[in-house]
Design an enzyme around this catalytic site. Structure first.
Site, PDB file in Angstrom:
ATOM      1  N   ASP A  31       0.843  -1.210  -0.090  1.00 16.85           N
ATOM      2  CA  ASP A  31      -0.122   0.021   0.081  1.00 16.85           C
ATOM      3  C   ASP A  31       1.079   1.202   0.228  1.00 16.85           C
ATOM      4  OD1 ASP A  31      -3.258   0.285   1.012  1.00 16.85           O
ATOM      5  OD2 ASP A  31      -2.159   1.957   0.687  1.00 16.85           O
ATOM      6  N   LYS A  36      -0.860   3.302   7.124  1.00 19.83           N
ATOM      7  CA  LYS A  36      -1.584   1.748   7.236  1.00 19.83           C
ATOM      8  C   LYS A  36      -0.835   0.514   7.217  1.00 19.83           C
ATOM      9  CE  LYS A  36      -5.803   2.334   4.748  1.00 19.83           C
ATOM     10  NZ  LYS A  36      -6.520   2.457   3.473  1.00 19.83           N
ATOM     11  N   GLU A 153     -14.635  -8.782  -7.377  1.00 23.82           N
ATOM     12  CA  GLU A 153     -15.127  -9.313  -6.034  1.00 23.82           C
ATOM     13  C   GLU A 153     -16.438  -9.079  -5.880  1.00 23.82           C
ATOM     14  OE1 GLU A 153     -16.266  -7.199  -3.924  1.00 23.82           O
ATOM     15  OE2 GLU A 153     -15.901  -5.083  -4.843  1.00 23.82           O
ATOM     16  N   PHE A 154     -16.843 -10.079  -4.934  1.00 27.07           N
ATOM     17  CA  PHE A 154     -18.184 -10.165  -4.779  1.00 27.07           C
ATOM     18  C   PHE A 154     -18.547 -10.026  -3.207  1.00 27.07           C
ATOM     19  CE2 PHE A 154     -18.269 -12.248  -8.764  1.00 27.07           C
ATOM     20  CZ  PHE A 154     -19.004 -11.307  -9.630  1.00 27.07           C
ATOM     21  N   GLU A 157     -19.342  -5.662   2.554  1.00 31.30           N
ATOM     22  CA  GLU A 157     -18.885  -5.275   3.730  1.00 31.30           C
ATOM     23  C   GLU A 157     -19.596  -5.870   4.958  1.00 31.30           C
ATOM     24  OE1 GLU A 157     -17.662  -1.090   3.721  1.00 31.30           O
ATOM     25  OE2 GLU A 157     -17.152  -1.249   1.711  1.00 31.30           O
ATOM     26  N   PHE A 254     -32.484  -9.243  -0.541  1.00 29.27           N
ATOM     27  CA  PHE A 254     -32.423  -7.877  -0.989  1.00 29.27           C
ATOM     28  C   PHE A 254     -33.652  -7.410  -1.537  1.00 29.27           C
ATOM     29  CE2 PHE A 254     -28.020  -6.313  -1.502  1.00 29.27           C
ATOM     30  CZ  PHE A 254     -27.399  -7.368  -0.667  1.00 29.27           C
ATOM     31  N   CYS A 265     -20.174   0.530  -3.220  1.00 27.04           N
ATOM     32  CA  CYS A 265     -20.148   0.071  -4.550  1.00 27.04           C
ATOM     33  C   CYS A 265     -21.331   0.361  -5.371  1.00 27.04           C
ATOM     34  CB  CYS A 265     -20.064  -1.525  -4.316  1.00 27.04           C
ATOM     35  SG  CYS A 265     -18.354  -2.134  -3.719  1.00 27.04           S
ATOM     36  N   LYS A 322     -24.230   0.303   6.445  1.00 29.73           N
ATOM     37  CA  LYS A 322     -25.127  -0.994   6.981  1.00 29.73           C
ATOM     38  C   LYS A 322     -24.660  -1.303   8.362  1.00 29.73           C
ATOM     39  CE  LYS A 322     -23.123  -4.969   4.841  1.00 29.73           C
ATOM     40  NZ  LYS A 322     -22.670  -5.669   3.654  1.00 29.73           N
TER      41      LYS A 322
HETATM   42  C1  UDX Z   1     -12.652  -1.574  -3.536  1.00 30.15           C
HETATM   43  C2  UDX Z   1     -12.269  -1.691  -5.057  1.00 30.15           C
HETATM   44  O1  UDX Z   1     -11.185  -0.918  -5.399  1.00 30.15           O
HETATM   45  C3  UDX Z   1     -13.417  -1.150  -5.669  1.00 30.15           C
HETATM   46  O2  UDX Z   1     -12.992  -0.989  -7.151  1.00 30.15           O
HETATM   47  C4  UDX Z   1     -14.556  -1.839  -5.539  1.00 30.15           C
HETATM   48  O3  UDX Z   1     -15.570  -1.624  -6.390  1.00 30.15           O
HETATM   49  C5  UDX Z   1     -14.743  -1.583  -4.015  1.00 30.15           C
HETATM   50  O4  UDX Z   1     -13.792  -1.714  -3.172  1.00 30.15           O
HETATM   51  P1  UDX Z   1     -11.837  -0.628  -1.274  1.00 30.15           P
HETATM   52  O5  UDX Z   1     -11.070  -1.796  -1.070  1.00 30.15           O
HETATM   53  O6  UDX Z   1     -12.978  -0.396  -0.506  1.00 30.15           O
HETATM   54  O7  UDX Z   1     -11.903  -0.685  -2.872  1.00 30.15           O
HETATM   55  O8  UDX Z   1     -11.156   0.862  -1.349  1.00 30.15           O
HETATM   56  P2  UDX Z   1     -10.184   1.430  -0.130  1.00 30.15           P
HETATM   57  O9  UDX Z   1     -10.577   0.956   1.186  1.00 30.15           O
HETATM   58  O10 UDX Z   1     -10.206   2.912  -0.361  1.00 30.15           O
HETATM   59  O11 UDX Z   1      -8.652   0.836  -0.356  1.00 30.15           O
HETATM   60  C6  UDX Z   1      -7.968   1.052  -1.445  1.00 30.15           C
HETATM   61  C7  UDX Z   1      -6.146   1.010  -0.790  1.00 30.15           C
HETATM   62  O12 UDX Z   1      -5.467   1.138  -2.010  1.00 30.15           O
HETATM   63  C8  UDX Z   1      -6.020   2.132   0.138  1.00 30.15           C
HETATM   64  O13 UDX Z   1      -5.346   1.490   1.377  1.00 30.15           O
HETATM   65  C9  UDX Z   1      -5.030   2.737  -0.358  1.00 30.15           C
HETATM   66  O14 UDX Z   1      -4.150   3.882   0.160  1.00 30.15           O
HETATM   67  C10 UDX Z   1      -4.416   2.005  -1.765  1.00 30.15           C
HETATM   68  N1  UDX Z   1      -3.659   2.512  -2.713  1.00 30.15           N
HETATM   69  C11 UDX Z   1      -4.439   3.359  -3.564  1.00 30.15           C
HETATM   70  C12 UDX Z   1      -2.462   2.135  -3.134  1.00 30.15           C
HETATM   71  O15 UDX Z   1      -1.877   1.378  -2.527  1.00 30.15           O
HETATM   72  N2  UDX Z   1      -2.022   2.605  -4.240  1.00 30.15           N
HETATM   73  C13 UDX Z   1      -2.751   3.283  -5.187  1.00 30.15           C
HETATM   74  O16 UDX Z   1      -1.983   3.791  -6.349  1.00 30.15           O
HETATM   75  C14 UDX Z   1      -3.928   3.832  -4.555  1.00 30.15           C
HETATM   76  C1  UDX Z   2     -22.302  -4.816  -2.260  1.00 32.26           C
HETATM   77  C2  UDX Z   2     -22.403  -6.271  -2.970  1.00 32.26           C
HETATM   78  O1  UDX Z   2     -23.584  -7.014  -2.351  1.00 32.26           O
HETATM   79  C3  UDX Z   2     -21.243  -7.052  -3.163  1.00 32.26           C
HETATM   80  O2  UDX Z   2     -21.409  -8.360  -3.648  1.00 32.26           O
HETATM   81  C4  UDX Z   2     -20.251  -6.404  -3.907  1.00 32.26           C
HETATM   82  O3  UDX Z   2     -18.983  -6.949  -4.215  1.00 32.26           O
HETATM   83  C5  UDX Z   2     -19.990  -5.198  -3.127  1.00 32.26           C
HETATM   84  O4  UDX Z   2     -21.107  -4.471  -2.927  1.00 32.26           O
HETATM   85  P1  UDX Z   2     -21.910  -3.959   0.006  1.00 32.26           P
HETATM   86  O5  UDX Z   2     -21.765  -2.565  -0.430  1.00 32.26           O
HETATM   87  O6  UDX Z   2     -20.713  -4.422   1.208  1.00 32.26           O
HETATM   88  O7  UDX Z   2     -21.884  -5.138  -1.018  1.00 32.26           O
HETATM   89  O8  UDX Z   2     -23.215  -4.249   0.957  1.00 32.26           O
HETATM   90  P2  UDX Z   2     -24.736  -4.747   0.545  1.00 32.26           P
HETATM   91  O9  UDX Z   2     -24.924  -5.725   1.741  1.00 32.26           O
HETATM   92  O10 UDX Z   2     -24.710  -5.230  -0.873  1.00 32.26           O
HETATM   93  O11 UDX Z   2     -25.525  -3.525   0.841  1.00 32.26           O
HETATM   94  C6  UDX Z   2     -25.761  -2.477   0.085  1.00 32.26           C
HETATM   95  C7  UDX Z   2     -26.615  -1.421   0.797  1.00 32.26           C
HETATM   96  O12 UDX Z   2     -28.023  -2.084   0.450  1.00 32.26           O
HETATM   97  C8  UDX Z   2     -26.863  -1.279   2.096  1.00 32.26           C
HETATM   98  O13 UDX Z   2     -26.684   0.250   2.361  1.00 32.26           O
HETATM   99  C9  UDX Z   2     -27.804  -2.020   2.805  1.00 32.26           C
HETATM  100  O14 UDX Z   2     -28.290  -1.424   3.946  1.00 32.26           O
HETATM  101  C10 UDX Z   2     -28.827  -1.825   1.475  1.00 32.26           C
HETATM  102  N1  UDX Z   2     -29.747  -2.841   1.375  1.00 32.26           N
HETATM  103  C11 UDX Z   2     -29.401  -4.102   1.521  1.00 32.26           C
HETATM  104  C12 UDX Z   2     -31.076  -2.602   1.683  1.00 32.26           C
HETATM  105  O15 UDX Z   2     -31.696  -1.352   1.784  1.00 32.26           O
HETATM  106  N2  UDX Z   2     -32.120  -3.600   1.539  1.00 32.26           N
HETATM  107  C13 UDX Z   2     -31.831  -5.061   1.340  1.00 32.26           C
HETATM  108  O16 UDX Z   2     -32.615  -5.877   1.371  1.00 32.26           O
HETATM  109  C14 UDX Z   2     -30.452  -5.100   1.067  1.00 32.26           C
END
Ligand code: UDX
Ligand code: UDX
Length: 437
Positions: A31, A36, A153-154, A157, A254, A265, A322
């Site tokens: 990173d 971090k 990724e699926f 959180e 959902f 996302c 959430k």
């Molecule tokens: C991820 C995916 O990247 C995104 O596309 C997906 O749809 C949802 O989640 P996420 O892990 O949530 O992102 O992002 P974040 O928590 O912001 O972490 C990204 C990390 O990458 C940070 O720790 C940041 O410091 C690091 N980073 C960023 C690098 O190491 N190099 C870079 O050039 C940019």
């Molecule tokens: C989502 C996708 O589910 C996961 O597969 C993908 O890779 C990343 O994005 P995440 O964003 O972590 O995951 O949360 P998710 O559980 O999907 O919930 C998204 C939002 O929808 C939350 O704000 C949740 O509260 C809301 N939600 C979910 C509703 O309002 N109603 C539902 O029935 C389910």
């Protein structure tokens, strides 16, 4: 055992790294953020994700945390790109971080590599990553084989560790058969239960991710529109959900009506897919409507409250998007707080995990409470925005004593209508008849 480098130690990169380390691989977490990496080296996990800390600690010997880009690329065979892909102002995905990782790979690679796009990226990004790496190799006047794979990724959180260890499916997009097999082997330990590993072409893999997330967001926006209608026609959305979900073609997932969907996302991916569809003159009307419906909801929630009372002080339960996360990105609760402040209303908030992140946005403009009950003192109403389990069976008597007026606006349908009525609260939830005392 494989030697893997995970670039980006965020909500996606860390759970993935922990999963690979847990089945015996050697994992380098790279990173740019030095703080971090220092924290991780000291055993401090920078995000809250259930089970993550334990899994990383148990597999400490398989981890290497570093900011050294060159060493990380040269010492590992498979490189996962897990950096963020935020939205640009036009809704498209900002690829600068992904492409800067690709540039580093081209700059430093010294042997054959598999480069895996894990971050959610627009269709065609794997080609861009390939071109970026090739350009660097050309500048260096060297030749090394490499293959770029799309492996979306699926992970949800709050249950990301579970989703890594027991995925519903694994999607591997590659045009190279041996590369597909290598990645299949890497993931096999997680699908001993027989869940599928789908090997497909790169662009279909990229599209699977967008189509899946946009479909899930659409399901929620749909049920939220049904809830709006239920409110006007005197139906109960929870009964409607039950009746719909019993049909296997619809399913029960959902379909919970809510204040709005949020998180890093859904909004980002819906906007990116909409942007892609418009650019090729195939605008997705459904995805557009999904976004519009969702964007209208925080204001609708606040307007509903204002139609009942003009409070001096409001309590918010839940700021995370959430439960079981400290993540507030695109959280409906944050949007609600902003609207309340615009109306000059005083805001107290409680959240079991997300208060620190909430402070980074609102500073001294709102009050933060460690205790859910303390947060109610002298408030006119409670807005329940995130369905943390600690809010499920509250101490009604205590709440009544602490609050000035007895209004609850429930954005997550957590309480039984009869119970709140018996406890003497005005109760307005989503898609159900309001209770007035
Ligand atoms: C991820 C995916 O990247 C995104 O596309 C997906 O749809 C949802 O989640 P996420 O892990 O949530 O992102 O992002 P974040 O928590 O912001 O972490 C990204 C990390 O990458 C940070 O720790 C940041 O410091 C690091 N980073 C960023 C690098 O190491 N190099 C870079 O050039 C940019
Ligand atoms: C989502 C996708 O589910 C996961 O597969 C993908 O890779 C990343 O994005 P995440 O964003 O972590 O995951 O949360 P998710 O559980 O999907 O919930 C998204 C939002 O929808 C939350 O704000 C949740 O509260 C809301 N939600 C979910 C509703 O309002 N109603 C539902 O029935 C389910």
């Amino acid at each position: 055992m494989k030697k893997i480098c995970i670039v980006g130690t965020g909500y996606v990169g860390l759970p993935l790294a922990a999963g690979f380390a847990n089945v015996g691989n050697e994992v380098t977490c790279l990173d740019l953020d030095e703080a971090k990496i220092t924290d991780l080296k000291n055993g401090k996990i920078p995000i809250y994700e259930p089970g993550l800390e334990d899994l990383i600690k148990r597999n400490q010997k398989n981890f290497n945390f570093t900011t050294d880009v060159q060493q990380s690329i040269q010492n590992n065979d498979i490189i996962f790109i897990c950096v963020g892909t935020p939205s640009c102002t036009d809704g498209s995905a900002d690829l600068q971080y992904v492409l800067s990782v690709a540039e580093s790979i081209g700059k430093y690679m010294n042997s054959c590599k598999i480069v895996v796009d894990k971050s959610t990226v627009p269709i065609g990004t794997a080609d861009l990553v390939e071109e970026t790496i090739k350009k660097q190799l050309l500048e260096r006047k060297v030749h090394h084989n490499f293959h770029v794979v799309s492996n979306p990724e699926f992970m949800r959180e709050g249950c990301a560790v579970e989703d890594v260890l027991h995925p519903d499916r694994v999607v591997i997009g590659t045009n190279d058969i041996p590369t597909g097999l290598t990645l299949k082997r890497l993931y096999e330990p997680f699908v001993l239960n027989g869940n599928p590993i789908i090997i497909t072409d790169v662009r279909s893999a990229e599209m699977i991710k967008y189509a899946s997330n946009c479909f899930l967001a659409t399901k929620i926006s749909f049920i939220n529109e049904m809830a709006n209608i239920c409110e006007k026609v005197g139906a109960n959305i929870l009964e409607v959900r039950k009746g719909m979900a019993a049909d296997h073609r619809i399913g029960d997932k959902f379909l919970y009506a809510s204040i709005a969907w949020g998180g890093s996302c859904f909004g980002k991916d819906c906007n990116a897919l909409l942007n892609i569809s418009r650019n090729i003159s195939e605008e997705s009307l459904i995805v557009n409507a999904t976004i519009q419906t969702n964007e209208s909801r925080p204001k609708r929630f606040v307007d509903t409250m204002l139609s009942y009372l003009l409070p001096d002080q409001v309590t918010i339960w839940g700021t995370a998007f959430k439960p079981e996360t400290d993540d507030i990105r695109d959280s409906a609760s944050i949007k609600v707080i902003k609207l309340l402040l615009e109306h000059g209303i005083k805001v107290n908030v409680h959240d079991p995990m997300a208060l620190e992140n909430t402070k980074k946005i609102f500073g001294d403009n709102i009050s933060y409470c460690e205790s859910q009950y303390e947060s109610l003192l002298k408030s006119d109403c409670l807005l329940l925005c995130t369905e943390w389990s600690v809010y499920r069976m509250p101490n009604w008597g205590l709440m009544k004593k602490l609050m000035f007026q007895h209004y609850i606006f429930d954005g997550r349908n957590q309480y039984d209508l009869k119970t709140v009525q018996e406890q003497g609260f005005n109760y307005i939830s989503i898609g159900r008849e309001p209770i007035k005392i």
